[in-house]
Design a protein around this motif. Structure first.
Motif, PDB file in Angstrom:
ATOM      1  N   GLY B  59      47.389   8.833  40.775  1.00  0.00           N
ATOM      2  CA  GLY B  59      48.165   9.223  39.373  1.00  0.00           C
ATOM      3  C   GLY B  59      46.955   8.549  38.353  1.00  0.00           C
ATOM      4  N   GLY B  60      45.741   8.300  38.888  1.00  0.00           N
ATOM      5  CA  GLY B  60      44.663   7.997  37.850  1.00  0.00           C
ATOM      6  C   GLY B  60      44.977   6.503  37.300  1.00  0.00           C
ATOM      7  N   TYR B  61      44.726   6.361  35.939  1.00  0.00           N
ATOM      8  CA  TYR B  61      44.859   5.053  35.468  1.00  0.00           C
ATOM      9  C   TYR B  61      45.793   5.107  34.371  1.00  0.00           C
ATOM     10  N   LYS B  62      46.533   3.859  34.050  1.00  0.00           N
ATOM     11  CA  LYS B  62      47.580   3.926  32.820  1.00  0.00           C
ATOM     12  C   LYS B  62      46.557   3.543  31.669  1.00  0.00           C
ATOM     13  N   VAL B  63      46.771   4.336  30.529  1.00  0.00           N
ATOM     14  CA  VAL B  63      46.008   4.439  29.522  1.00  0.00           C
ATOM     15  C   VAL B  63      46.128   2.957  28.697  1.00  0.00           C
ATOM     16  N   ASP B  64      47.316   2.456  28.748  1.00  0.00           N
ATOM     17  CA  ASP B  64      47.420   1.139  28.038  1.00  0.00           C
ATOM     18  C   ASP B  64      46.790  -0.149  28.843  1.00  0.00           C
ATOM     19  N   GLU B  65      47.082  -0.016  30.109  1.00  0.00           N
ATOM     20  CA  GLU B  65      46.466  -1.202  30.778  1.00  0.00           C
ATOM     21  C   GLU B  65      44.882  -1.089  30.995  1.00  0.00           C
ATOM     22  N   LEU B  66      44.333   0.147  31.038  1.00  0.00           N
ATOM     23  CA  LEU B  66      42.838   0.218  31.259  1.00  0.00           C
ATOM     24  C   LEU B  66      42.357  -0.149  29.824  1.00  0.00           C
ATOM     25  N   ALA B  67      43.014   0.317  28.604  1.00  0.00           N
ATOM     26  CA  ALA B  67      42.410   0.005  27.282  1.00  0.00           C
ATOM     27  C   ALA B  67      42.458  -1.467  27.135  1.00  0.00           C
ATOM     28  N   ASP B  68      43.365  -2.370  27.598  1.00  0.00           N
ATOM     29  CA  ASP B  68      43.675  -3.636  27.602  1.00  0.00           C
ATOM     30  C   ASP B  68      42.323  -4.357  28.440  1.00  0.00           C
ATOM     31  N   GLN B  69      42.168  -3.575  29.399  1.00  0.00           N
ATOM     32  CA  GLN B  69      40.938  -4.501  30.383  1.00  0.00           C
ATOM     33  C   GLN B  69      39.593  -4.108  29.674  1.00  0.00           C
ATOM     34  N   LEU B  70      39.546  -2.929  29.127  1.00  0.00           N
ATOM     35  CA  LEU B  70      38.142  -2.831  28.411  1.00  0.00           C
ATOM     36  C   LEU B  70      38.146  -3.624  27.025  1.00  0.00           C
ATOM     37  N   ASN B  71      39.120  -3.757  26.574  1.00  0.00           N
ATOM     38  CA  ASN B  71      39.270  -4.522  25.274  1.00  0.00           C
ATOM     39  C   ASN B  71      38.748  -5.831  25.651  1.00  0.00           C
ATOM     40  N   LYS B  72      39.210  -6.690  26.684  1.00  0.00           N
ATOM     41  CA  LYS B  72      38.974  -7.736  27.089  1.00  0.00           C
ATOM     42  C   LYS B  72      37.473  -7.979  27.150  1.00  0.00           C
ATOM     43  N   ILE B  73      36.887  -7.092  28.071  1.00  0.00           N
ATOM     44  CA  ILE B  73      35.515  -7.218  28.532  1.00  0.00           C
ATOM     45  C   ILE B  73      34.662  -6.948  27.197  1.00  0.00           C
ATOM     46  N   LEU B  74      34.904  -6.076  26.204  1.00  0.00           N
ATOM     47  CA  LEU B  74      34.253  -6.027  25.244  1.00  0.00           C
ATOM     48  C   LEU B  74      34.513  -7.003  24.020  1.00  0.00           C
ATOM     49  N   GLY B  75      35.313  -8.004  23.949  1.00  0.00           N
ATOM     50  CA  GLY B  75      35.571  -9.079  22.986  1.00  0.00           C
ATOM     51  C   GLY B  75      36.424  -8.540  22.136  1.00  0.00           C
ATOM     52  N   LYS B  76      37.248  -7.564  22.264  1.00  0.00           N
ATOM     53  CA  LYS B  76      38.127  -7.041  21.330  1.00  0.00           C
ATOM     54  C   LYS B  76      39.547  -7.899  21.149  1.00  0.00           C
ATOM     55  N   GLU B  77      39.591  -8.743  22.029  1.00  0.00           N
ATOM     56  CA  GLU B  77      41.043  -9.439  21.981  1.00  0.00           C
ATOM     57  C   GLU B  77      41.044 -10.435  20.787  1.00  0.00           C
ATOM     58  N   GLN B  78      39.861 -10.955  20.263  1.00  0.00           N
ATOM     59  CA  GLN B  78      39.732 -11.774  19.187  1.00  0.00           C
ATOM     60  C   GLN B  78      39.134 -11.423  18.216  1.00  0.00           C
ATOM     61  N   LEU B  79      39.125 -11.709  16.881  1.00  0.00           N
ATOM     62  CA  LEU B  79      38.293 -11.603  15.720  1.00  0.00           C
ATOM     63  C   LEU B  79      36.907 -11.891  16.102  1.00  0.00           C
ATOM     64  N   GLN B  80      35.769 -11.084  15.977  1.00  0.00           N
ATOM     65  CA  GLN B  80      34.389 -11.434  16.006  1.00  0.00           C
ATOM     66  C   GLN B  80      33.647 -11.555  14.645  1.00  0.00           C
ATOM     67  N   GLU B  81      33.682 -12.911  14.531  1.00  0.00           N
ATOM     68  CA  GLU B  81      32.831 -13.076  13.068  1.00  0.00           C
ATOM     69  C   GLU B  81      31.166 -13.140  13.263  1.00  0.00           C
ATOM     70  N   PHE B  82      30.704 -12.532  12.395  1.00  0.00           N
ATOM     71  CA  PHE B  82      29.221 -12.572  12.093  1.00  0.00           C
ATOM     72  C   PHE B  82      28.751 -13.151  11.012  1.00  0.00           C
ATOM     73  N   VAL B  83      27.514 -13.654  10.755  1.00  0.00           N
ATOM     74  CA  VAL B  83      26.873 -13.852   9.568  1.00  0.00           C
ATOM     75  C   VAL B  83      25.785 -12.957   9.385  1.00  0.00           C
ATOM     76  N   LEU B  84      25.435 -12.578   8.148  1.00  0.00           N
ATOM     77  CA  LEU B  84      24.622 -11.556   7.926  1.00  0.00           C
ATOM     78  C   LEU B  84      23.310 -12.136   7.076  1.00  0.00           C
ATOM     79  N   ILE B  85      22.159 -12.065   7.555  1.00  0.00           N
ATOM     80  CA  ILE B  85      20.903 -12.952   6.677  1.00  0.00           C
ATOM     81  C   ILE B  85      20.350 -11.608   6.109  1.00  0.00           C
ATOM     82  N   GLY B  86      20.020 -11.529   4.767  1.00  0.00           N
ATOM     83  CA  GLY B  86      19.215 -10.443   4.046  1.00  0.00           C
ATOM     84  C   GLY B  86      20.314  -9.601   3.524  1.00  0.00           C
TER      85      GLY B  86
END
Lengths: 207, 207
Positions: B59-86
């Motif tokens: 049956g392939g992959y469950k969209v929700d589960e797969l999205a969760d796993q990819l989001n975790k790998i890519l750090g989308k689970e928490q807000l990612q804060e950057f600073v900008l110089i220039g």
DNA sequence: TAGATTGTTAATCGATTAACAATC
DNA sequence: TAGATTGTTAATCGATTAACAATC
């Protein structure tokens, strides 16, 4: 024949050569260019051999000659004119990016749907999107930068290619595919940041 | 283990999944994701297996589960804060880029040397560069975007890393190398355009 | 000539693809 | 069960690197 990575290395060699030129260097070895570009000396010589660029078995390469040959390959011999579609946040920055002029790249005009952003007397001018095809044809322009919102990108790509554009650099956060006969490269800021985040985390976890 | 291209593909799969989610898709096959990302189905399954992501043999992959796993790998689970110089031409565009907020990325502040550009009450604020280290430490920020002129980039990279930043996305038109313990990715607009120019010309000449 | 560097071939490395047994 | 899709192994492909004869 040559792939994307190879051409990117050529740009790096060219940039290194420009710096050497200002320092009045006459000759350079594959080893020096390798250091400057962060690759191996074998890679440098292999890249050159792909383009039939030869040096001197004992004395390396002449900086001037080599720079000329790389400039020719990368189209730096004539001014390269682009049009820009989408004068939003990012588009405006690109329209006035000072680095382009210095490197033989010119944005001939920006194009917009929103009349509020029209500015026909600007440098460069911002014109109505409906004038794109006419402008591009009259000026013989074949290159474009797309910087519109994601939902508009696919449709704008269609317009741009229909107008006769052959190469597109796309900043819209959606991966555009190049139809036959055209080249489309994508720069996705979100993807770049996700990439960075992944490798910082992987690094922290000791991989 | 995973390389840059692999992680970029993961971002693409994730983006495709987000679209499927809004369409209320429940399952997806490697074949579908391959089409969406412009790769082969074997590539998709191989990428997943690298991260221990498994589906269902029929049956392939469950969209929700797969999205969760990819989001975790890519750090989308928490807000990612950057600073900008220039906060020049390009920096200003990045500071107000609307796409970031939508995707869990936030620029906490911009930093400048030029007092004319200070704007402590802006959203985000623009602060003196000398406050960078203090700000970054107090907010526990490890990511930065550099958008300063070429001649300042190397020195700014030093400051940024000294302040405790681990990952940098560099827009300055000079290739910065990452010292031990840090990650530096470069986006060079001129190089991207030269690349496009080369392939358009190569294409025209029938290669 | 002796020494150093190129240009190119062959070896290595890594990533992508094909194929297919496992299995839902 | 029959059919379809995964997960993984082996084969292929292409790019990088090493090595060295040619030669300036």
């Amino acid at each position: 024949m040559a792939n994307r990575s190879c051409i990117i290395r050529l740009s790096r060699y060219k940039n290194a050569l420009n710096r050497l030129k200002t320092l009045n260097f006459v000759r350079v070895f594959s080893d020096n260019l390798a250091d400057a570009a962060g690759v191996t000396a074998a890679q440098v010589r292999k890249d050159f051999s792909l383009f039939g660029i030869t040096g001197n078995r004992r004395g390396g390469y002449k900086v001037d000659e080599l720079a000329d040959q790389l400039n020719k390959i990368l189209g730096k011999e004539q001014l390269q004119e682009f049009v820009l579609i989408g004068v939003g946040n990012m588009g405006r920055a690109l329209l006035h990016y000072p680095g382009f002029e210095r490197s033989g790249i010119s944005i001939a005009a920006g194009f917009e749907i929103d009349p509020v952003k029209y500015n026909p007397d600007g440098k460069p001018p911002v014109l109505p999107l409906e004038n794109l095809a006419e402008f591009v044809k009259s000026r013989n322009i074949t290159l474009a930068i797309i910087a519109v919102p994601d939902y508009a990108a696919q449709q704008v790509l269609g317009l741009v290619l229909a107008a006769g554009i052959k190469g597109v650099l796309n900043f819209a956060p959606i991966c555009l595919k190049a139809p036959n006969g055209s080249i489309v490269n994508n720069i996705n800021l979100e993807t770049e940041l996700e990439n960075l985040i992944y490798f910082v985390n992987a690094h922290e976890n000791g991989n």
